[in-house]
Design a protein around this motif. Sequence first.
Motif, PDB file in Angstrom:
ATOM      1  N   ARG A  12       0.828  -1.192   0.000  1.00 20.60           N
ATOM      2  CA  ARG A  12       0.000   0.000   0.000  1.00 20.60           C
ATOM      3  C   ARG A  12       0.870   1.252   0.000  1.00 20.60           C
ATOM      4  NH1 ARG A  12      -2.800  -2.901   4.051  1.00 20.60           N
ATOM      5  NH2 ARG A  12      -2.145  -1.399   5.632  1.00 20.60           N
ATOM      6  N   VAL A  13       1.589   1.470  -1.073  1.00 15.32           N
ATOM      7  CA  VAL A  13       2.381   2.683  -1.166  1.00 15.32           C
ATOM      8  C   VAL A  13       1.494   3.818  -1.641  1.00 15.32           C
ATOM      9  CG1 VAL A  13       4.510   1.448  -1.599  1.00 15.32           C
ATOM     10  CG2 VAL A  13       3.116   2.143  -3.520  1.00 15.32           C
ATOM     11  N   SER A  14       1.957   5.028  -1.409  1.00 12.42           N
ATOM     12  CA  SER A  14       1.172   6.186  -1.822  1.00 12.42           C
ATOM     13  C   SER A  14       1.296   6.386  -3.328  1.00 12.42           C
ATOM     14  CB  SER A  14       1.699   7.424  -1.087  1.00 12.42           C
ATOM     15  OG  SER A  14       2.937   7.809  -1.665  1.00 12.42           O
ATOM     16  N   ASP A  15       0.664   7.448  -3.810  1.00 11.22           N
ATOM     17  CA  ASP A  15       0.758   7.789  -5.222  1.00 11.22           C
ATOM     18  C   ASP A  15       2.072   8.503  -5.547  1.00 11.22           C
ATOM     19  OD1 ASP A  15      -2.771   8.558  -5.311  1.00 11.22           O
ATOM     20  OD2 ASP A  15      -1.711   6.694  -5.769  1.00 11.22           O
ATOM     21  N   SER A  16       2.900   8.749  -4.545  1.00  8.20           N
ATOM     22  CA  SER A  16       4.152   9.456  -4.761  1.00  8.20           C
ATOM     23  C   SER A  16       5.055   8.671  -5.703  1.00  8.20           C
ATOM     24  CB  SER A  16       4.871   9.653  -3.422  1.00  8.20           C
ATOM     25  OG  SER A  16       6.246   9.899  -3.622  1.00  8.20           O
ATOM     26  N   ALA A  23      10.124   1.508  -3.970  1.00 10.37           N
ATOM     27  CA  ALA A  23       9.572   0.166  -3.784  1.00 10.37           C
ATOM     28  C   ALA A  23      10.086  -0.806  -4.838  1.00 10.37           C
ATOM     29  CB  ALA A  23       8.045   0.212  -3.814  1.00 10.37           C
ATOM     30  N   ARG A  24      10.273  -0.324  -6.054  1.00  8.79           N
ATOM     31  CA  ARG A  24      10.729  -1.227  -7.114  1.00  8.79           C
ATOM     32  C   ARG A  24      12.245  -1.185  -7.309  1.00  8.79           C
ATOM     33  NH1 ARG A  24       8.106   3.004 -10.066  1.00  8.79           N
ATOM     34  NH2 ARG A  24       9.579   4.114 -11.442  1.00  8.79           N
ATOM     35  N   ALA A  45       0.597   6.930   3.096  1.00  3.13           N
ATOM     36  CA  ALA A  45      -0.532   6.789   4.012  1.00  3.13           C
ATOM     37  C   ALA A  45      -0.150   6.123   5.332  1.00  3.13           C
ATOM     38  CB  ALA A  45      -1.647   5.997   3.338  1.00  3.13           C
ATOM     39  N   SER A  46       0.917   5.326   5.326  1.00  2.00           N
ATOM     40  CA  SER A  46       1.355   4.664   6.563  1.00  2.00           C
ATOM     41  C   SER A  46       2.344   5.512   7.346  1.00  2.00           C
ATOM     42  CB  SER A  46       2.003   3.316   6.230  1.00  2.00           C
ATOM     43  OG  SER A  46       3.270   3.491   5.613  1.00  2.00           O
ATOM     44  N   GLY A  47       2.650   6.702   6.818  1.00  2.66           N
ATOM     45  CA  GLY A  47       3.631   7.560   7.462  1.00  2.66           C
ATOM     46  C   GLY A  47       5.056   7.228   7.072  1.00  2.66           C
ATOM     47  N   SER A  48       5.222   6.394   6.051  1.00  2.00           N
ATOM     48  CA  SER A  48       6.556   5.958   5.634  1.00  2.00           C
ATOM     49  C   SER A  48       7.180   6.929   4.653  1.00  2.00           C
ATOM     50  CB  SER A  48       6.475   4.588   4.961  1.00  2.00           C
ATOM     51  OG  SER A  48       5.892   3.632   5.807  1.00  2.00           O
ATOM     52  N   THR A  49       8.473   7.153   4.811  1.00  2.00           N
ATOM     53  CA  THR A  49       9.236   7.873   3.805  1.00  2.00           C
ATOM     54  C   THR A  49       9.616   6.904   2.689  1.00  2.00           C
ATOM     55  OG1 THR A  49      11.329   7.379   4.902  1.00  2.00           O
ATOM     56  CG2 THR A  49      10.207   9.429   5.541  1.00  2.00           C
ATOM     57  N   ALA A  50      10.116   7.440   1.587  1.00  2.00           N
ATOM     58  CA  ALA A  50      10.589   6.581   0.494  1.00  2.00           C
ATOM     59  C   ALA A  50      11.730   5.686   0.965  1.00  2.00           C
ATOM     60  CB  ALA A  50      11.032   7.440  -0.684  1.00  2.00           C
ATOM     61  N   LEU A  51      12.575   6.199   1.848  1.00  2.00           N
ATOM     62  CA  LEU A  51      13.675   5.385   2.358  1.00  2.00           C
ATOM     63  C   LEU A  51      13.160   4.192   3.143  1.00  2.00           C
ATOM     64  CD1 LEU A  51      16.594   4.701   2.857  1.00  2.00           C
ATOM     65  CD2 LEU A  51      16.649   6.441   4.672  1.00  2.00           C
ATOM     66  N   LEU A  52      12.133   4.386   3.939  1.00  2.00           N
ATOM     67  CA  LEU A  52      11.576   3.256   4.681  1.00  2.00           C
ATOM     68  C   LEU A  52      10.943   2.239   3.729  1.00  2.00           C
ATOM     69  CD1 LEU A  52      11.029   1.800   7.282  1.00  2.00           C
ATOM     70  CD2 LEU A  52       9.082   3.317   7.702  1.00  2.00           C
ATOM     71  N   VAL A  53      10.311   2.714   2.670  1.00  2.00           N
ATOM     72  CA  VAL A  53       9.745   1.809   1.664  1.00  2.00           C
ATOM     73  C   VAL A  53      10.856   0.975   1.028  1.00  2.00           C
ATOM     74  CG1 VAL A  53       8.610   1.721  -0.602  1.00  2.00           C
ATOM     75  CG2 VAL A  53       7.705   3.214   1.187  1.00  2.00           C
ATOM     76  N   ALA A  54      11.960   1.620   0.661  1.00  2.00           N
ATOM     77  CA  ALA A  54      13.095   0.902   0.081  1.00  2.00           C
ATOM     78  C   ALA A  54      13.685  -0.092   1.075  1.00  2.00           C
ATOM     79  CB  ALA A  54      14.165   1.891  -0.374  1.00  2.00           C
ATOM     80  N   THR A  55      13.740   0.300   2.329  1.00  2.00           N
ATOM     81  CA  THR A  55      14.293  -0.571   3.371  1.00  2.00           C
ATOM     82  C   THR A  55      13.433  -1.805   3.565  1.00  2.00           C
ATOM     83  OG1 THR A  55      15.273   1.330   4.503  1.00  2.00           O
ATOM     84  CG2 THR A  55      14.991  -0.680   5.793  1.00  2.00           C
ATOM     85  N   ALA A  62      18.596   1.453  -3.967  1.00  2.00           N
ATOM     86  CA  ALA A  62      17.618   2.529  -3.814  1.00  2.00           C
ATOM     87  C   ALA A  62      17.803   3.214  -2.468  1.00  2.00           C
ATOM     88  CB  ALA A  62      16.202   1.979  -3.937  1.00  2.00           C
ATOM     89  N   ALA A  63      17.995   2.414  -1.425  1.00  2.00           N
ATOM     90  CA  ALA A  63      18.238   2.983  -0.102  1.00  2.00           C
ATOM     91  C   ALA A  63      19.520   3.812  -0.106  1.00  2.00           C
ATOM     92  CB  ALA A  63      18.321   1.873   0.937  1.00  2.00           C
ATOM     93  N   ARG A  64      20.547   3.303  -0.784  1.00  2.00           N
ATOM     94  CA  ARG A  64      21.805   4.040  -0.850  1.00  2.00           C
ATOM     95  C   ARG A  64      21.616   5.411  -1.510  1.00  2.00           C
ATOM     96  NH1 ARG A  64      26.413   1.515  -0.514  1.00  2.00           N
ATOM     97  NH2 ARG A  64      25.542  -0.395  -1.447  1.00  2.00           N
TER      98      ARG A  64
END
Length: 209
Positions: A12-16, A23-24, A45-55, A62-64
């Motif tokens: 459930r990632v955002s539209d960002s 994520a990919r 929506a879960s309060g996650s940053t892109a870095l947390l999604v990558a993690t 991506a995290a790097r």
Amino acid sequence: MFTGMPAGAAARVSDSPLHAAAARGDVPAIGRLLRAGAGKEARDASGSTALLVATRANRVEAARALIEAGADVNAKDRIGDSPYLYAGARGHLEVLRMTLAHGADLRSTNRYGGTALIPAAERGHVDTVKTLVEAGVAVDHVNRLGWTALLEAVILGDGGERHRKIVAILLEAGADPNLADRDGVTPLQHARARGYREIERALRAAGGH
């Protein structure tokens, strides 16, 4: 205890576009989006940053890219996970090492009041435990359940080789073998009750009773 997302939440990632690229694991897209001004700390929506999604996805490159661009390794989502805490809990060692090199707060705690070391010990992530101990995470921190990393390694571990190694690492780092749970049961007593003879011997050798 393990710190992570509820079942299905990772999808459930955002539209960002930045979250989607993270994520990919699309590093070129991450670079383009950041250069175009995408917010590194924008939340889904879960309060996650892109870095947390990558993690969560263990997308190392991506995290790097995000970390090197200045993304906050300590930014927590709505349930208290941060890139640092999640990488430690999951044993995502490469991402964890990057967070440690970029300002990870070793005193930060998850929703159970535990440091990154506690779920790493529970889940048998030997190299992660060693890395966190060497980084200076407090080995005797007690979470809201009344458990230390040593107690979780015994109580929630399987007594096998990985958890035996973790117990040894924690004891060598100075973990108190007699720091009991809320009921006054020590790590040694838990090990004995579970028939973990090698762990029991290690605890005795460290002064446990």
